[in-house]
Design a protein around this motif. Sequence first.
Motif, short mmCIF file in Angstrom:
data_model
loop_
_atom_site.label_atom_id
_atom_site.label_comp_id
_atom_site.label_asym_id
_atom_site.label_seq_id
_atom_site.Cartn_x
_atom_site.Cartn_y
_atom_site.Cartn_z
N GLU A 1 0.80 -1.22 0.00
CA GLU A 1 0.00 0.00 0.00
C GLU A 1 0.84 1.27 0.00
OE1 GLU A 1 -3.16 -0.15 -0.39
OE2 GLU A 1 -3.38 -2.32 -0.13
N LEU B 1 -2.78 -9.48 -0.65
CA LEU B 1 -3.18 -8.07 -0.74
C LEU B 1 -3.12 -7.55 -2.17
CD1 LEU B 1 -1.42 -6.56 2.43
CD2 LEU B 1 -3.81 -7.21 2.15
N ARG B 2 -2.20 -8.06 -2.95
CA ARG B 2 -2.11 -7.63 -4.35
C ARG B 2 -3.28 -8.17 -5.18
NH1 ARG B 2 2.62 -5.05 -5.19
NH2 ARG B 2 4.38 -5.55 -3.80
N VAL C 1 -6.36 -8.14 -4.16
CA VAL C 1 -7.56 -7.34 -3.89
C VAL C 1 -7.73 -6.32 -5.01
CG1 VAL C 1 -8.65 -5.73 -2.28
CG2 VAL C 1 -7.29 -7.64 -1.42
N ASP D 1 -8.22 -3.09 -7.22
CA ASP D 1 -8.02 -1.67 -6.92
C ASP D 1 -9.33 -0.90 -6.90
OD1 ASP D 1 -5.29 -1.99 -6.70
OD2 ASP D 1 -4.92 -1.58 -8.83
N ARG E 1 -10.48 -0.29 -3.35
CA ARG E 1 -9.77 0.79 -2.69
C ARG E 1 -10.25 2.15 -3.20
NH1 ARG E 1 -5.82 -3.10 -3.99
NH2 ARG E 1 -4.63 -3.92 -2.22
N ARG F 1 -7.18 6.45 4.15
CA ARG F 1 -6.52 5.29 3.57
C ARG F 1 -6.30 4.19 4.61
NH1 ARG F 1 -1.53 5.66 -0.71
NH2 ARG F 1 -1.64 3.48 -1.41
N THR G 1 -9.47 2.40 5.07
CA THR G 1 -9.75 1.58 3.89
C THR G 1 -9.00 0.25 3.96
OG1 THR G 1 -10.15 3.52 2.52
CG2 THR G 1 -9.59 1.49 1.38
N ILE G 2 -7.75 0.34 4.37
CA ILE G 2 -6.95 -0.88 4.51
C ILE G 2 -7.52 -1.78 5.59
CG2 ILE G 2 -4.66 -1.76 5.11
CD1 ILE G 2 -3.50 0.81 3.93
N VAL H 1 -9.55 -3.73 2.64
CA VAL H 1 -8.50 -4.55 2.03
C VAL H 1 -8.23 -5.81 2.84
CG1 VAL H 1 -6.10 -4.58 1.27
CG2 VAL H 1 -7.48 -2.52 0.96
N THR I 1 -11.04 -8.45 2.89
CA THR I 1 -11.17 -9.13 1.60
C THR I 1 -10.11 -10.21 1.43
OG1 THR I 1 -12.04 -7.08 0.65
CG2 THR I 1 -11.27 -8.77 -0.89
#
Length: 360
Positions: A170, A236-237, A239, A241, A244, A254, A257-258, A262, A265
């Motif tokens: 992130e 995480l990659r 998830v 975009d 986000r 942010r 959001t994480i 993120v 998920t």
Amino acid sequence: MSAAELTQDDFPREAAVPVRRLTQRRLPRWAPWLFLVVAAAVGSGIGAAAGLKSHLQWGLIAAAVFVVGQWAVSASVEGRRRATDRLALSLVGASFLLALVPLVAVLAYTISKGAGKLNGYFLTHSMNGVSALDNTGGVYHALIGTLEQVGIATLISVPVALLTAVYLVEYGRGKLAKAITFFVDVMTGIPSIVAGLFILSFWLLTLGFNYSGFAGALALAILMMPVVVRSTEDMLRLVPDELREASLALGVPRWRTILKVVLPTALSGITTGVMLAIARVAGETAPVLLLVFGNDRINNDPFSGPQSSLPLFVFEEYGKGNTFSTERAWAGALLLIIIVMLMNVAARVLARLKAPKNSR
């Protein structure tokens, strides 16, 4: 000539266009099962005729006969294209079964050797005052040590690894992120004995602390961190975009959001990575042998005095070399497998319960 007086003969006839068949001959759905039965019979016959005593060799011969026979029949009936597809499917299935054989064999052999000794007495008694030739004693002291050491290592490594992975995905940009990624990759391949020697030289020899379960947990935490970082980073990659961006567009900070979008998920994949790391360190013997030192008595305090653990218990009992100690070693190995399996099941259930639900 008017249009009404025209007949079909007045129009030029076009050459007949050949119509290709849209369907072709196909093997029935039960054909693979028939090939499997025939291949098993042929493999058993060849193995028996050749005097092969291992049933695994019979299975390999049957697998080869199945793959080649199904491809040949499919090529003659369905064509080479369909036969190639069946060949690829057969090779994938055979590779899966081949990889499954040693796993099932290890589990079955461990159960056959250790199930008879694994009982209530074995789980509730220690090896205090038990000699190598006694048919008594248990694994309670080692079970307590393993649960405490792995639990402490998990509490230390998982938060640090999660924050590291979040930073790399992130926020990480530039040389610092590249350096962290490089060192994480290097730490992934570090042998367990190296982590144990590092904690031995730093925690015990330099800082002067004594042998304890906490010292072993520090070494296990070092081994867990790169595994959790790598698996969490990959999850995480994955998830999208768009999630986000939608959260940020609503004015959500942010960090929130994480935390709220993120991580939930990717929770299922993160949990799986943590379980893989726990399964790896739960069976480590070298760091425990160097740092925890071993103890036949029950020590419930991981911060004071030597402890034992299941891998160390198995190592010590099997090294004694008699019938009773060997039985205790196999029972300890089976108990370790059961613990890892229960942890995996619990983690998958928890991840499924906490996973975000699809809105309908």
